[in-house]
Design an enzyme around this catalytic site. Structure first.
Site, PDB file in Angstrom:
ATOM      1  N   ASN A   1       0.895  -1.168   0.000  1.00  0.00           N
ATOM      2  CA  ASN A   1       0.000   0.000   0.000  1.00  0.00           C
ATOM      3  C   ASN A   1       0.928   1.211   0.000  1.00  0.00           C
ATOM      4  OD1 ASN A   1      -2.534   1.201   2.375  1.00  0.00           O
ATOM      5  ND2 ASN A   1      -2.183   1.766   0.262  1.00  0.00           N
TER       6      ASN A   1
ATOM      7  N   CYS B   1      -5.644   6.069   7.917  1.00  0.00           N
ATOM      8  CA  CYS B   1      -4.998   5.057   7.077  1.00  0.00           C
ATOM      9  C   CYS B   1      -3.955   4.358   7.931  1.00  0.00           C
ATOM     10  CB  CYS B   1      -4.352   5.694   5.843  1.00  0.00           C
ATOM     11  SG  CYS B   1      -3.408   4.515   4.843  1.00  0.00           S
TER      12      CYS B   1
ATOM     13  N   ASN C   1      -1.833   1.695   7.299  1.00  0.00           N
ATOM     14  CA  ASN C   1      -0.523   1.504   6.679  1.00  0.00           C
ATOM     15  C   ASN C   1       0.215   2.831   6.562  1.00  0.00           C
ATOM     16  OD1 ASN C   1      -0.600  -1.333   6.190  1.00  0.00           O
ATOM     17  ND2 ASN C   1      -2.011  -0.975   4.507  1.00  0.00           N
TER      18      ASN C   1
ATOM     19  N   HIS D   1     -16.139   1.313   6.955  1.00  0.00           N
ATOM     20  CA  HIS D   1     -15.813   0.014   6.356  1.00  0.00           C
ATOM     21  C   HIS D   1     -17.044  -0.883   6.311  1.00  0.00           C
ATOM     22  CE1 HIS D   1     -11.369   0.232   6.189  1.00  0.00           C
ATOM     23  NE2 HIS D   1     -11.540   1.109   7.156  1.00  0.00           N
TER      24      HIS D   1
ATOM     25  N   ASN E   1     -15.058   1.884   2.426  1.00  0.00           N
ATOM     26  CA  ASN E   1     -14.041   0.907   2.083  1.00  0.00           C
ATOM     27  C   ASN E   1     -14.658  -0.480   2.227  1.00  0.00           C
ATOM     28  OD1 ASN E   1     -11.553   2.806   2.083  1.00  0.00           O
ATOM     29  ND2 ASN E   1     -12.516   3.201   4.054  1.00  0.00           N
TER      30      ASN E   1
ATOM     31  N   GLU F   1     -10.537   0.017  -1.652  1.00  0.00           N
ATOM     32  CA  GLU F   1     -10.512   1.245  -0.867  1.00  0.00           C
ATOM     33  C   GLU F   1     -11.277   2.371  -1.550  1.00  0.00           C
ATOM     34  OE1 GLU F   1      -7.221   2.603   1.393  1.00  0.00           O
ATOM     35  OE2 GLU F   1      -6.033   0.817   0.928  1.00  0.00           O
ATOM     36  N   ARG F   2     -11.977   3.100  -0.736  1.00  0.00           N
ATOM     37  CA  ARG F   2     -12.724   4.277  -1.181  1.00  0.00           C
ATOM     38  C   ARG F   2     -11.772   5.281  -1.836  1.00  0.00           C
ATOM     39  NH1 ARG F   2     -15.092   8.101   3.562  1.00  0.00           N
ATOM     40  NH2 ARG F   2     -12.954   7.721   4.191  1.00  0.00           N
TER      41      ARG F   2
ATOM     42  N   CYS G   1      -4.433  -2.760   3.461  1.00  0.00           N
ATOM     43  CA  CYS G   1      -5.198  -1.668   4.076  1.00  0.00           C
ATOM     44  C   CYS G   1      -5.232  -1.929   5.570  1.00  0.00           C
ATOM     45  CB  CYS G   1      -6.613  -1.609   3.507  1.00  0.00           C
ATOM     46  SG  CYS G   1      -7.667  -0.353   4.282  1.00  0.00           S
TER      47      CYS G   1
ATOM     48  N   THR H   1      -6.529  -0.060   8.180  1.00  0.00           N
ATOM     49  CA  THR H   1      -7.837   0.098   8.815  1.00  0.00           C
ATOM     50  C   THR H   1      -8.789  -0.999   8.359  1.00  0.00           C
ATOM     51  OG1 THR H   1      -8.537   1.681   7.111  1.00  0.00           O
ATOM     52  CG2 THR H   1      -7.619   2.595   9.150  1.00  0.00           C
ATOM     53  N   GLY H   2      -8.613  -1.464   7.105  1.00  0.00           N
ATOM     54  CA  GLY H   2      -9.434  -2.564   6.614  1.00  0.00           C
ATOM     55  C   GLY H   2      -9.170  -3.855   7.371  1.00  0.00           C
TER      56      GLY H   2
END
Length: 276
Positions: free
Chosen positions: A13, A75, A77, A161, A192, A210-211, A219, A221-222
């Site tokens: 990322n 974010c 990452n 998410h 996302n 991702e959005r 990701c 947060t994902g």
């Protein structure tokens, strides 16, 4: 304007990181899109700005812009790359770094092995805080996407998410369902989208659309969102290895109002200067 930058990535990322701490840098959306363009610019998923804090008790301010030029809240990452950047650039010698973001204050810990552990805050499941249109909070929500009924989990990790369980991420319809879910009208700020395959209670595989950026190699947060939703569904333990296309993260969550902890690498690729 000649703009110095550093190219970094967290599990693929990738980011263009800009020092707006020691010099005044203000980017408009067209400039962000140019920097992120992989043919005409530098190329990245997000542009990160390192700025002076605006509140007491904080070391830095951290801003994130997606490849489409829009500013977003968080974010994971990017947060790890941020910690590596400010240490590499001599902006701090601290191992514990307190950072202001659009979604609140986060704390970054640089480990002895060079990996970065991030306090990502507690997940927020209330629909209005995601934001997500629903009559009441629920573990799963039925959602019609492209005429197909799906069941998703929804959570905010500082950004919205949606998590969809799949049998195999290799065959998941990320390219078709990702854009449809991202812009679904029940997510007023877009979302996302995580496609989660549960291997066992301590191991998942994940792909994230991702959005504003499309599918990325990782990701943060994902990964946190997927573990939070999987825990809420009763299908995951408190510490989970999350395998993403770009590599693996470790996510820990004790549940309830406790924060999620994300641990993973941050890599500096090259530095340069570009004319805007």
């Amino acid at each position: 304007m000649h703009l110095p930058f550093v190219k970094m990535h967290g599990l693929g990322n990738d980011f263009v990181v800009i020092d707006a701490y020691r010099r005044d840098v203000r980017l408009n959306s067209a400039q962000v899109r140019f920097l992120a363009d992989r043919r005409f610019g530098i190329g990245c998923d997000q542009v990160l700005l390192v700025e002076k804090p605006t509140q007491n008790g904080v070391d830095f301010r951290y801003r994130i812009f997606n490849a489409d030029g829009g500013e977003v809240e968080q974010c994971g990452n990017g947060a790890r790359c941020f910690a590596r950047f400010v240490r590499d650039e001599g902006l701090t010698t601290k191992d514990t770094i307190v950072v202001e973001t659009a979604s609140g204050v986060i704390t970054l810990y640089v480990e002895a092995n060079g990996e970065v552990r991030v306090n990502m805050g507690a997940p927020r499941f209330e629909p209005q805080q995601i934001p997500f249109t629903a009559d009441a909070e629920a573990d799963k929500y039925p959602l019609e996407v492209g005429g197909e009924p799906l069941a998703i989990g929804a959570v905010s990790m500082g950004n919205p998410h949606a998590v969809l369980r799949v049998e195999d991420i290799a065959t998941a319809e990320v390219e078709r369902l990702g854009p449809l879910l991202e812009s679904h009208p029940r997510f007023p700020h877009r979302v996302n989208v995580g496609f989660m395959q549960i291997v066992d209670r301590r191991h998942i595989r994940l792909r994230v659309f991702e959005r504003g950026a499309g599918e990325t190699l990782a990701c943060g947060t994902g990964a946190c969102a997927a573990v939070a939703v999987g825990r809420r569904w009763g299908e995951l333990d408190d510490t989970v290895r999350v395998d993403l296309p770009g590599g693996s993260l470790t996510i820990h969550w004790d549940g309830g109002n406790q924060p999620l902890w994300m641990t993973g690498p941050a890599t500096r690729v090259f530095q340069g200067e570009i004319e805007l």
